[in-house]
Design a protein around this motif. Structure first.
Motif, PDB file in Angstrom:
ATOM      1  N   PRO A  52       7.642  43.078  23.443  1.00 27.97           N
ATOM      2  CA  PRO A  52       7.378  41.718  23.929  1.00 27.97           C
ATOM      3  C   PRO A  52       7.458  40.714  22.781  1.00 27.97           C
ATOM      4  O   PRO A  52       6.788  40.870  21.754  1.00 27.97           O
ATOM      5  N   SER A  53       8.264  39.695  22.953  1.00 27.40           N
ATOM      6  CA  SER A  53       8.456  38.695  21.895  1.00 27.40           C
ATOM      7  C   SER A  53       9.035  37.437  22.517  1.00 27.40           C
ATOM      8  O   SER A  53       9.672  37.467  23.576  1.00 27.40           O
ATOM      9  N   GLU A  54       8.839  36.332  21.841  1.00 25.60           N
ATOM     10  CA  GLU A  54       9.233  35.043  22.403  1.00 25.60           C
ATOM     11  C   GLU A  54      10.739  34.803  22.284  1.00 25.60           C
ATOM     12  O   GLU A  54      11.467  35.550  21.623  1.00 25.60           O
ATOM     13  N   TYR A  55      11.149  33.752  22.881  1.00 28.29           N
ATOM     14  CA  TYR A  55      12.556  33.337  22.904  1.00 28.29           C
ATOM     15  C   TYR A  55      13.068  33.106  21.477  1.00 28.29           C
ATOM     16  O   TYR A  55      12.364  32.585  20.618  1.00 28.29           O
ATOM     17  N   GLY A  56      14.348  33.523  21.226  1.00 27.21           N
ATOM     18  CA  GLY A  56      14.981  33.220  19.950  1.00 27.21           C
ATOM     19  C   GLY A  56      15.272  34.457  19.133  1.00 27.21           C
ATOM     20  O   GLY A  56      15.211  35.591  19.608  1.00 27.21           O
ATOM     21  N   GLU A  57      15.644  34.230  17.839  1.00 25.44           N
ATOM     22  CA  GLU A  57      16.055  35.294  16.953  1.00 25.44           C
ATOM     23  C   GLU A  57      14.844  35.999  16.334  1.00 25.44           C
ATOM     24  O   GLU A  57      13.853  35.358  15.993  1.00 25.44           O
ATOM     25  N   HIS A  58      15.035  37.306  16.165  1.00 26.09           N
ATOM     26  CA  HIS A  58      13.983  38.129  15.570  1.00 26.09           C
ATOM     27  C   HIS A  58      14.625  39.081  14.560  1.00 26.09           C
ATOM     28  O   HIS A  58      15.722  39.608  14.804  1.00 26.09           O
ATOM     29  N   ASP A  59      13.953  39.280  13.443  1.00 28.60           N
ATOM     30  CA  ASP A  59      14.489  40.093  12.348  1.00 28.60           C
ATOM     31  C   ASP A  59      14.151  41.563  12.574  1.00 28.60           C
ATOM     32  O   ASP A  59      13.010  41.933  12.870  1.00 28.60           O
ATOM     33  N   ILE A  60      15.181  42.396  12.392  1.00 28.04           N
ATOM     34  CA  ILE A  60      15.012  43.854  12.406  1.00 28.04           C
ATOM     35  C   ILE A  60      15.314  44.353  11.000  1.00 28.04           C
ATOM     36  O   ILE A  60      16.401  44.108  10.480  1.00 28.04           O
ATOM     37  N   THR A  61      14.364  45.031  10.386  1.00 27.86           N
ATOM     38  CA  THR A  61      14.539  45.535   9.021  1.00 27.86           C
ATOM     39  C   THR A  61      14.452  47.053   9.041  1.00 27.86           C
ATOM     40  O   THR A  61      13.513  47.628   9.609  1.00 27.86           O
ATOM     41  N   ILE A  62      15.461  47.688   8.418  1.00 26.31           N
ATOM     42  CA  ILE A  62      15.520  49.147   8.345  1.00 26.31           C
ATOM     43  C   ILE A  62      15.446  49.528   6.871  1.00 26.31           C
ATOM     44  O   ILE A  62      16.278  49.092   6.063  1.00 26.31           O
ATOM     45  N   THR A  63      14.439  50.340   6.495  1.00 25.99           N
ATOM     46  CA  THR A  63      14.205  50.681   5.089  1.00 25.99           C
ATOM     47  C   THR A  63      14.085  52.188   4.935  1.00 25.99           C
ATOM     48  O   THR A  63      13.389  52.853   5.714  1.00 25.99           O
TER      49      THR A  63
END
Length: 812
Positions: free
Chosen positions: A208-219
């Motif tokens: 669940p997250s709001e409208y727009g871009e969200h960062d996905i980080t893979i480490t």
């Protein structure tokens, strides 16, 4: 010439001494070496340089490795996979290591224990002394361009969209950490690890997250190689149900809207509801479909109050034309399982009417000639809130009403002590919500996560935590609805051991008592003294309560623990114990008359106690067990022989043997008696008496004396004429005994001696032996005496004559 030779010798010696001094000095100086790498990031094959400082003129080795180590650890021991880079030398004037120009990021580590391809992420450049293994300094280098995402789909969508990401260039077999907007979601990711080639394919659902871009980080967890992607969340709404007649309630759920903003909801162009989105941009609410609408499809739109680009729509289909039918539901609210009655009017006459609850049939009613019916059903499992009840006949005449489902809970049992398992269940709560439990203000953790289902029901359990005793309020909530019941917390105690003897140490812990209360303990009716005062904590628990078992009769005792208001009992089995104050063995024996004391505790009150000496046997002492279960018996050892060792002392309680002790009697013989009067071979008087000294110093009293009068023949064969055992130290023969002494031949004697014997049967050696005669007398006969005297005179006369002649002859 001699001076030159001497000078050369001194020069060589000084040089060698300086070299010996410089070797450790150089090692110490090498410890101060430092390195820097420029740039500190690059791809495979990129050039980089290293500079730094070191000891003047000292050479150093440089290594490139994926393994992390600390200064002072060793290459080939702590760092096993690496690539040798080069050697550098510190300037002999200022110790500076000038930048190298021939270094390149390798594609493989080949100089260590195993060959290893270079992957993306953090690598370590180690400096050691030339030909030496200890690490002197460390720099890091980030290898980029190796780890990369090879496939990513999709890059936008609604909440719950499954995203799949593939990549390569990670460290072999390492775990992968996935973050969404900086929050670790690895636990919700499928296949979050690289294979042995450093490749990976992972997937997860957009949270669940709001409208727009969200960062996905893979480490990479080990390599620290980091990759990034962006996912764009778009709004979405869903209706339930998606079709029906006018007048029913429709639930609308939305995701992907602006967080904390109001969402305007329109039906057929008219605003019907406003709802604020939560911190994740999600919302759920309901609205009522307008009545008297024609059959057809109508649009429902949800739009952000500030941004008309943030919106989504859905359709609702009116399936039944408006009619004049009507239904009523009573009661208008209830719990799952409660009975609800539906009455309907103006339906088709003499027809069958199906009753639906949220679109699911719950039964069939029949109309009368006027189109009226009455039907009752039980509310099925369903979430809290308003639910649609619909009645529809075969002619498509229908009407709806609503009934509100209210939450209800069941708690079993309604009381318990710490760690008791309590079952809870509920119906009519909000769907898909976590259930929280509180006792008063104390949060109670369930045994496992409890969450309502889609029908708003749940079941689970919890273990009663450490709580103060008494009655309190248990609250169960889904975050919207909270229900309470009275719950009683009982007291409980644990104890170790559960059995033991009087004076045994007992430890206790307790729970469910009052907060900050002083604890007291009774053993049966006896108040016991605690080793240290004990007070409960804020949760009504205590530990480390210790006391000693008081004197008590044997068997089961009741221990009562109390804080002054709340009491709890527990059983303790008092085991008997017995002890004797002395113990003998073959090395440490006892003696006749030695006193013992045997004591016991934890026996049946008023029981008979008996101490038996089994040598005869003889009962030494009897007694009774006291009201407190204890007894003490004192006794002394009777005369008994040391040769029968060991003797046995048996203690019985109510004719039951409870203990046996071995008793060893001393075996030391008494001293031999000394003769107080002797005859020394003379004739005894008419009254014959024997006298000796008393023997002292023996422990096993009393002492007795064995007197014997005997004769011996020419072969030393002894014939005892009189034998007596006496307690006195003097004895005079009776007339009868004197008559037993027959006159002896001349030169024959009667002999007598005495032997001491103690109460343990230990006999001394014989006393000295005395002799005497009776009747005709003893010694030489008179005639023999005079004969010997005459012969002696004759011998002397002849010897004198012979001596006189010899003297006369010699004078001539």
């Amino acid at each position: 010439m001699k001076k030159k030779t001497l000078f050369r010798t001194l020069t060589i010696g000084l040089s060698l001494a300086l070299m010996l001094v410089m070797i450790p000095a150089q090692s110490v100086m090498a410890l101060a070496a430092t390195i820097n790498v420029e740039p500190d990031e690059g791809e495979i094959g990129d050039a980089f340089s290293i500079n730094g400082t070191g000891a003047l003129g000292v050479e150093y080795d440089l290594y490139f490795s994926s393994e992390s180590a600390d200064i002072g650890e060793d290459i080939d021991e702590d760092v096993e996979n690496y690539e040798y880079l080069t050697s550098v030398t510190a300037n002999t004037l200022n110790g500076i290591i000038y930048p190298t120009t021939n270094l390149f990021v390798p594609d493989e580590l080949t100089d260590g224990e195993d060959d290893e391809p270079v992957h993306g992420g953090i690598y370590y450049i180690y400096m050691t002394g030339a030909g030496s293994k200890p690490i002197l300094d460390i720099a890091t280098f980030n290898v980029v361009g190796v780890a990369e995402i090879t496939d990513y789909s999709p890059d936008d969508g609604t909440v719950g969209t499954e995203v799949e990401i593939s990549g390569e260039g990670m460290a072999p077999d390492e775990n992968i950490i996935v973050e969404y907007d900086g929050e670790d979601i690895t636990d919700d990711v499928y296949d979050a690890f690289a294979d042995d080639d450093g490749e990976f394919t992972l997937s997860f659902d957009i949270p669940p997250s709001e409208y727009g871009e969200h960062d996905i980080t893979i480490t990479g967890e080990d390599s620290l190689a980091e990759l990034e992607e962006t996912f764009t969340v778009i709004p979405e709404i869903m209706l339930d149900p998606v079709s029906g007649e006018g007048g029913i309630n429709v639930t609308i759920t939305g995701t992907g809207f602006d967080k904390n903003n109001y969402v305007l909801i329109y039906f057929n162009g008219d605003e019907v509801k406003t709802k604020r989105a939560d911190s994740n941009g999600s919302f759920d609410t309901f609205f009522t479909i307008p009545e008297d609408l024609d059959v057809g499809t109508y649009t429902v739109v949800a739009e952000d109050e500030d941004d008309d680009d943030i919106w989504d729509d859905a359709t609702f289909t009116i399936t039944t034309p408006p009619l004049n039918t009507d239904i009523n539901v009573t009661p208008l609210s209830g719990n799952v399982g409660d009975s609800v009655t539906v009455t309907g009017t103006e339906f088709a006459s003499d027809d069958s009417v199906t009753i639906y609850f949220d679109g699911v049939s719950v039964g069939t009613a029949s109309t009368d000639g006027s189109g009226n019916f009455t039907y009752s059903f039980n509310i099925p499992a369903s979430a809290a809130g308003s639910h649609v009840v619909k009645a529809e006949d075969t002619e498509d005449y229908s009407d709806t009403a609503s009934v509100t489902v209210e939450p209800e809970i069941t708690v079993t049992p309604l009381s318990g002590v710490m760690n008791d398992e309590i079952d809870i269940s509920g119906t009519g709560f909000v769907a898909n919500k976590d259930i929280s439990i509180h006792y008063g203000a104390v949060a109670v953790s369930p045994s496992a996560l409890i969450k309502t289902g889609t029908d708003g029901s749940f079941s689970g359990s919890f273990l009663v935590p450490a709580l103060t005793g008494g009655s309190g309020v248990l609250t169960i909530s889904d975050g919207t609805n909270s229900l309470t019941v009275n719950f009683t917390v009982g007291a409980g105690i644990t104890m170790s051991p559960l059995n033991g003897t009087v004076d045994a140490g007992v430890g206790m812990a307790g729970y469910g008592f009052g907060a900050n209360k002083t604890i007291s303990v009774k053993f049966n009716t006896t108040q016991v003294a605690l080793l240290t005062p004990v007070t409960t904590d804020n949760n009504g628990t205590f530990s480390n309560l210790q006391f000693y078992v008081p004197a008590s009769p044997g068997g089961v005792a009741v221990i009562t623990v109390s804080d002054g208001t709340i009491s709890k009992t527990i059983s303790f089995t008092v085991e008997p114990k017995i002890a004797i104050d002395k113990i003998t063995d073959s090395q440490h024996p006892g003696y006749v008359g030695v006193e013992f004391s045997v004591s016991g505790e934890g026996y049946k009150a008023n029981a008979d106690v008996e101490v038996v000496y089994t040598s005869d046997p003889v009962v030494l002492k009897t007694g009774k067990v006291g009201a407190n279960g204890s007894f003490t018996i004192d006794f002394a050892i009777p005369p008994s022989a040391a040769e029968d060792n060991p003797h046995t002392i048996v203690v019985t309680v109510d004719d039951v043997t409870v203990k046996e002790y071995a008793f060893f009697m001393e075996s030391t013989a008494p001293l031999a008696p000394g003769l107080a009067a002797v005859y020394a071979g003379t004739k005894a008087e008419a009254s014959i008496s024997f006298d000796w000294y008393e023997v002292t110093g023996d422990v096993s009293l009393p002492i007795s004396y064995k007197l014997q009068v005997y004769t011996e023949d020419v072969n030393d064969v002894k014939t005892v004429v009189i034998g007596k055992t006496l307690t006195n130290t003097k004895y005079t023969l009776t007339e009868v005994e004197i008559e037993m002494l027959l006159p002896l031949e001349k030169g024959e004697y009667y002999y007598w001696n005495v032997q001491a014997v103690d109460a343990a049967g230990n006999a001394s050696v014989l006393s000295d032996t005395d002799s005497f005669t009776i009747g005709g007398g003893g010694g030489w006969p008179t005639w023999l005496t005079w004969l010997l005297v005459g012969l002696g005179a004759i011998f002397l006369f002849i010897f004198a004559i012979m001596l006189g002649r010899r003297i006369a002859y010699s004078s001539y």
